[in-house]
Write an enzyme that holds these catalytic residues in place. Structure first.
Site, PDB file in Angstrom:
ATOM      1  N   THR A 205       0.590  -1.452   0.038  1.00  0.00           N
ATOM      2  CA  THR A 205      -0.005  -0.202   0.127  1.00  0.00           C
ATOM      3  C   THR A 205       0.811   1.337   0.179  1.00  0.00           C
ATOM      4  O   THR A 205       1.797   1.514   0.656  1.00  0.00           O
ATOM      5  CB  THR A 205      -0.814   0.014   1.275  1.00  0.00           C
ATOM      6  OG1 THR A 205      -1.651  -1.116   1.479  1.00  0.00           O
ATOM      7  CG2 THR A 205      -1.944   0.990   1.287  1.00  0.00           C
TER       8      THR A 205
ATOM      9  N   ARG B 157     -10.744 -10.745  -3.032  1.00  0.00           N
ATOM     10  CA  ARG B 157     -10.524 -10.375  -1.550  1.00  0.00           C
ATOM     11  C   ARG B 157     -10.142  -8.727  -1.799  1.00  0.00           C
ATOM     12  O   ARG B 157      -9.553  -8.101  -2.552  1.00  0.00           O
ATOM     13  CB  ARG B 157      -9.182 -10.664  -1.104  1.00  0.00           C
ATOM     14  CG  ARG B 157      -8.981 -10.474   0.249  1.00  0.00           C
ATOM     15  CD  ARG B 157      -7.824  -9.500   0.060  1.00  0.00           C
ATOM     16  NE  ARG B 157      -7.117  -9.123   1.501  1.00  0.00           N
ATOM     17  CZ  ARG B 157      -6.565  -7.915   1.670  1.00  0.00           C
ATOM     18  NH1 ARG B 157      -6.445  -7.196   0.786  1.00  0.00           N
ATOM     19  NH2 ARG B 157      -6.086  -7.714   2.985  1.00  0.00           N
ATOM     20  N   VAL B 158     -10.698  -8.085  -0.887  1.00  0.00           N
ATOM     21  CA  VAL B 158     -10.631  -6.576  -0.695  1.00  0.00           C
ATOM     22  C   VAL B 158     -10.282  -6.274   0.822  1.00  0.00           C
ATOM     23  O   VAL B 158     -10.843  -6.738   1.724  1.00  0.00           O
ATOM     24  CB  VAL B 158     -12.124  -5.792  -0.814  1.00  0.00           C
ATOM     25  CG1 VAL B 158     -12.013  -4.307  -0.796  1.00  0.00           C
ATOM     26  CG2 VAL B 158     -12.515  -6.017  -2.367  1.00  0.00           C
ATOM     27  N   GLY B 159      -9.265  -5.600   0.702  1.00  0.00           N
ATOM     28  CA  GLY B 159      -8.656  -5.042   2.103  1.00  0.00           C
ATOM     29  C   GLY B 159      -9.412  -3.791   2.818  1.00  0.00           C
ATOM     30  O   GLY B 159     -10.489  -3.464   2.124  1.00  0.00           O
TER      31      GLY B 159
ATOM     32  N   THR C 141      -1.770   1.768   6.481  1.00  0.00           N
ATOM     33  CA  THR C 141      -1.110   0.611   5.642  1.00  0.00           C
ATOM     34  C   THR C 141      -0.955  -0.617   6.539  1.00  0.00           C
ATOM     35  O   THR C 141      -0.828  -0.291   7.985  1.00  0.00           O
ATOM     36  CB  THR C 141       0.258   0.974   5.097  1.00  0.00           C
ATOM     37  OG1 THR C 141       0.782  -0.078   4.552  1.00  0.00           O
ATOM     38  CG2 THR C 141       0.937   1.937   6.011  1.00  0.00           C
TER      39      THR C 141
ATOM     40  N   GLY D 228      -4.724  -5.757   5.961  1.00  0.00           N
ATOM     41  CA  GLY D 228      -5.917  -5.327   5.803  1.00  0.00           C
ATOM     42  C   GLY D 228      -7.141  -5.896   6.696  1.00  0.00           C
ATOM     43  O   GLY D 228      -7.928  -5.066   7.191  1.00  0.00           O
TER      44      GLY D 228
HETATM   45  N1  GLY Z   1      -3.421  -2.774   3.772  1.00  0.00           N
HETATM   46  C1  GLY Z   1      -3.639  -3.175   2.205  1.00  0.00           C
HETATM   47  C2  GLY Z   1      -4.573  -4.498   2.276  1.00  0.00           C
HETATM   48  O1  GLY Z   1      -4.337  -5.366   3.220  1.00  0.00           O
HETATM   49  O2  GLY Z   1      -5.021  -4.634   1.236  1.00  0.00           O
END
Ligand code: GLY
Length: 328
Positions: A187, A215-217, A238, A241
């Site tokens: 990130t 997958r979405v963080g 950051t 996630g």
């Molecule tokens: N911090 C970014 C993620 O885990 O997608």
């Protein structure tokens, strides 16, 4: 005092004062290996300079964070845009978020493919639609509809990422530990305060290497990967996630500032809480409406840079704070 202000006006606007402008960026909190250390530090310094130039010219915090994040999305050393990590299918799926602290307007995209600058697409979601987030195919259809250039996945993938991905095929082997090893690669983000007293944040990522498809963080999720409000400040996060999502890290940091903690205390307490409560590691940058800023992390390293009063501050190691004069 924030509680005395009229709705819709920032502290600076209320006082009629010209604010000193601030821009802070991070290039991801993780165990950055030595071979990427110099390029990571150079990359955040360049992004901070580019974003700060916008503020110097009297530009908005929103424009400044977009420019700074685009700079890191275009730099293959960072996990965002070019240089994004690969999912289990060997695809790059990108997430991004941007938020305007003056209006609380925000825009986000998640799992978007084949574009170079998801932060600008997130901004277009904010400005050109009545929604706050578009995902996957919908985000790509929107990108095409506004004329965003589509580029082949291979253009976004670095040789370094292809090699690391092959070595680390199994996401389930402990992504939590990954943030203290070299496997994570996380990130980018920026926060800014402009001369009108407005704050903004932006965050962009390729997510976690070998993540499941779709997958979405935390990065595109409001209050988690970022938040901006003229009455409390702007944050970009950051790190792991799933951990950041559990503690809604960006809002947690701002709520501590609203309770009277300094920017540094608020960051440290919130990251400590994430470590204690869900064993998650990460980092964040923050700027307050009065121009106080901080960059902190609980991983091994995080490349960050900040510009204020024509001085560029930067660091990589814990507690490192180096300084250079601003060169245009
Ligand atoms: N911090 C970014 C993620 O885990 O997608």
């Amino acid at each position: 005092m924030a509680e005395c202000l009229s709705p819709g006006k920032s502290e600076a606007q209320e006082r009629g004062a010209k604010m000193s402008v601030v821009l802070v960026v991070h290039g991801g909190a993780w165990a950055i290996p030595d071979e990427l250390a110099k390029a990571s530090v150079d990359g955040v310094k360049t992004a901070a300079r580019e974003g700060f130039s916008v503020l110097k010219r009297g530009g908005s915090a929103l424009d400044a964070v977009e420019v700074a994040v685009r700079s890191m999305e275009d730099n293959t050393v960072f996990n965002a845009g070019h240089g994004g990590t690969l999912n289990t299918d060997g695809e790059v799926e990108l997430d991004a978020f941007i938020m305007d602290g003056q209006t609380l307007a925000s825009g986000a995209v998640s799992s978007v493919k084949n574009i170079a600058n998801p932060v600008s697409l997130a901004r277009a979601v904010m400005e050109k639609t009545s929604h706050m987030m578009l995902t996957s195919r919908g985000a790509n259809l929107f990108a095409e509809s506004i004329g965003t250039a589509m580029i082949p996945t291979e253009t976004l993938v670095t040789e370094y990422e292809r090699k690391e991905w092959k070595k680390h095929k199994d996401y389930m082997t402990g992504v939590m530990e990954d943030f203290s090893t070299r496997w994570a690669h996380d990130t980018v983000g920026a926060v800014a305060l402009d001369s009108a007293g407005n704050v903004a944040c932006a965050t962009s990522t390729g997510g976690i290497r070998n993540k499941m498809v779709g997958r979405v963080g935390d990065s595109p999720i409001i209050g988690c990967g970022g938040y901006a409000d003229n009455f409390s400040g702007a944050v970009s996060c950051t790190g792991h996630g799933e951990s950041i999502l559990k503690v809604t890290l960006a809002r947690l940091i701002l709520s501590k500032m609203e309770q009277g903690k300094s920017v540094t205390e608020a960051l440290q307490m919130s990251l400590q809480h994430m470590g204690d409560r869900v064993q998650g590691a990460g980092g964040a940058i923050v700027v307050s409406p009065s121009g106080h800023w901080a960059a902190t992390f609980t991983t091994e390293r995080m490349a960050w840079a900040a510009v204020e009063h024509d001085v560029l501050w930067y660091g990589l190691e814990p507690l490192e704070r180096l300084k250079e004069h601003w060169l245009q």
